[in-house]
Design a protein around this motif. Sequence first.
Motif, PDB file in Angstrom:
ATOM      1  N   ALA A   1       8.389  -7.837 -12.936  1.00 35.72           N
ATOM      2  CA  ALA A   1       8.156  -6.587 -12.203  1.00 35.72           C
ATOM      3  C   ALA A   1       7.025  -5.792 -12.849  1.00 35.72           C
ATOM      4  N   ILE A   2       6.994  -5.749 -14.169  1.00 36.61           N
ATOM      5  CA  ILE A   2       5.925  -5.039 -14.870  1.00 36.61           C
ATOM      6  C   ILE A   2       4.583  -5.715 -14.600  1.00 36.61           C
ATOM      7  N   LYS A   3       4.575  -7.027 -14.651  1.00 35.06           N
ATOM      8  CA  LYS A   3       3.334  -7.771 -14.424  1.00 35.06           C
ATOM      9  C   LYS A   3       2.778  -7.515 -13.020  1.00 35.06           C
ATOM     10  N   LEU A   4       3.644  -7.553 -12.012  1.00 33.12           N
ATOM     11  CA  LEU A   4       3.186  -7.333 -10.647  1.00 33.12           C
ATOM     12  C   LEU A   4       2.824  -5.868 -10.389  1.00 33.12           C
ATOM     13  N   ALA A   5       3.634  -4.957 -10.893  1.00 28.45           N
ATOM     14  CA  ALA A   5       3.396  -3.531 -10.630  1.00 28.45           C
ATOM     15  C   ALA A   5       2.088  -3.058 -11.256  1.00 28.45           C
ATOM     16  N   ASN A   6       1.730  -3.602 -12.405  1.00 33.18           N
ATOM     17  CA  ASN A   6       0.514  -3.184 -13.096  1.00 33.18           C
ATOM     18  C   ASN A   6      -0.705  -4.010 -12.722  1.00 33.18           C
ATOM     19  N   SER A   7      -0.571  -4.897 -11.771  1.00 32.36           N
ATOM     20  CA  SER A   7      -1.684  -5.748 -11.382  1.00 32.36           C
ATOM     21  C   SER A   7      -2.803  -4.931 -10.752  1.00 32.36           C
ATOM     22  N   ARG A   8      -4.031  -5.328 -11.019  1.00 34.90           N
ATOM     23  CA  ARG A   8      -5.184  -4.626 -10.479  1.00 34.90           C
ATOM     24  C   ARG A   8      -5.785  -5.362  -9.287  1.00 34.90           C
ATOM     25  N   CYS A   9      -5.097  -6.376  -8.813  1.00 34.14           N
ATOM     26  CA  CYS A   9      -5.591  -7.131  -7.661  1.00 34.14           C
ATOM     27  C   CYS A   9      -5.546  -6.260  -6.405  1.00 34.14           C
ATOM     28  N   GLY A  10      -6.344  -6.603  -5.427  1.00 37.18           N
ATOM     29  CA  GLY A  10      -6.349  -5.886  -4.160  1.00 37.18           C
ATOM     30  C   GLY A  10      -5.105  -6.214  -3.352  1.00 37.18           C
ATOM     31  N   TYR A  11      -4.973  -5.533  -2.231  1.00 41.87           N
ATOM     32  CA  TYR A  11      -3.780  -5.699  -1.399  1.00 41.87           C
ATOM     33  C   TYR A  11      -3.609  -7.135  -0.918  1.00 41.87           C
ATOM     34  N   TRP A  12      -4.679  -7.719  -0.411  1.00 47.06           N
ATOM     35  CA  TRP A  12      -4.583  -9.059   0.180  1.00 47.06           C
ATOM     36  C   TRP A  12      -4.203 -10.103  -0.864  1.00 47.06           C
ATOM     37  N   ARG A  13      -4.737  -9.998  -2.046  1.00 49.48           N
ATOM     38  CA  ARG A  13      -4.412 -10.944  -3.120  1.00 49.48           C
ATOM     39  C   ARG A  13      -2.997 -10.702  -3.648  1.00 49.48           C
ATOM     40  N   MET A  14      -2.594  -9.449  -3.722  1.00 45.83           N
ATOM     41  CA  MET A  14      -1.282  -9.110  -4.252  1.00 45.83           C
ATOM     42  C   MET A  14      -0.160  -9.631  -3.371  1.00 45.83           C
TER      43      MET A  14
ATOM     44  N   ARG B   1       6.325   0.940  -7.539  1.00 46.65           N
ATOM     45  CA  ARG B   1       6.276  -0.512  -7.361  1.00 46.65           C
ATOM     46  C   ARG B   1       7.272  -1.197  -8.294  1.00 46.65           C
ATOM     47  N   TYR B   2       7.304  -0.758  -9.539  1.00 42.36           N
ATOM     48  CA  TYR B   2       8.221  -1.349 -10.510  1.00 42.36           C
ATOM     49  C   TYR B   2       9.669  -1.139 -10.072  1.00 42.36           C
ATOM     50  N   ARG B   3      10.001   0.073  -9.679  1.00 38.62           N
ATOM     51  CA  ARG B   3      11.383   0.382  -9.285  1.00 38.62           C
ATOM     52  C   ARG B   3      11.826  -0.464  -8.081  1.00 38.62           C
ATOM     53  N   ILE B   4      10.971  -0.591  -7.096  1.00 38.47           N
ATOM     54  CA  ILE B   4      11.328  -1.361  -5.902  1.00 38.47           C
ATOM     55  C   ILE B   4      11.403  -2.850  -6.222  1.00 38.47           C
TER      56      ILE B   4
ATOM     57  N   LYS C   1       0.825  -1.203   0.000  1.00 35.76           N
ATOM     58  CA  LYS C   1       0.000   0.000   0.000  1.00 35.76           C
ATOM     59  C   LYS C   1       0.862   1.258   0.000  1.00 35.76           C
ATOM     60  N   GLN C   2       2.015   1.213   0.650  1.00 36.10           N
ATOM     61  CA  GLN C   2       2.894   2.374   0.682  1.00 36.10           C
ATOM     62  C   GLN C   2       3.479   2.678  -0.689  1.00 36.10           C
ATOM     63  N   TRP C   3       3.673   1.658  -1.493  1.00 36.53           N
ATOM     64  CA  TRP C   3       4.188   1.874  -2.845  1.00 36.53           C
ATOM     65  C   TRP C   3       2.995   2.163  -3.751  1.00 36.53           C
ATOM     66  N   LYS C   4       2.466   3.361  -3.697  1.00 37.74           N
ATOM     67  CA  LYS C   4       1.185   3.667  -4.317  1.00 37.74           C
ATOM     68  C   LYS C   4       1.216   3.661  -5.838  1.00 37.74           C
ATOM     69  N   ARG C   5       2.260   4.177  -6.415  1.00 41.96           N
ATOM     70  CA  ARG C   5       2.291   4.342  -7.863  1.00 41.96           C
ATOM     71  C   ARG C   5       2.921   3.128  -8.542  1.00 41.96           C
ATOM     72  N   VAL C   6       2.521   2.892  -9.766  1.00 41.13           N
ATOM     73  CA  VAL C   6       3.050   1.767 -10.540  1.00 41.13           C
ATOM     74  C   VAL C   6       4.555   1.927 -10.732  1.00 41.13           C
ATOM     75  N   ARG C   7       4.984   3.153 -10.991  1.00 41.51           N
ATOM     76  CA  ARG C   7       6.408   3.427 -11.195  1.00 41.51           C
ATOM     77  C   ARG C   7       7.223   3.071  -9.949  1.00 41.51           C
TER      78      ARG C   7
END
Length: 107
Positions: free
Chosen positions: A83-96, A69-72, A61-67
């Motif tokens: 990294a692209i696949k996970l960062a752009n995922s639309r799943c909720g927090y618990w599923r992610m 998330r991808y960088r981290i 949740k702290q890594w709010k932006r896709v950019r």
Amino acid sequence: MKNKIRELTDRNNGLSNTKREEKYQQYVRGWVNYFKLADMKGLLAETDKWARRRIRAIYWKQWKRVRTRYRILRKLKLEHWQAIKLANSRCGYWRMVEMLNTVLTKK
């Protein structure tokens, strides 16, 4: 115990990660020392698994932006396409965080 851990690992309470970790460790250490004579190895393993998943959700949740998330994720040695696949995922927090289990390890 679970309700207290829910309070400590709430994603919306505004605690810093170090303060949250400190309070969580203090609470679990006290709980384990109080019940150390009881047979609770299975309970602690299950609770630990669940609490780690909640902590990973806090970080996601702290890594709010896709950019961000991808960088981290790339810093955590994940391949570009993963990294692209996970960062752009639309799943909720618990599923992610279930998918992040291999990236965000116990270390």
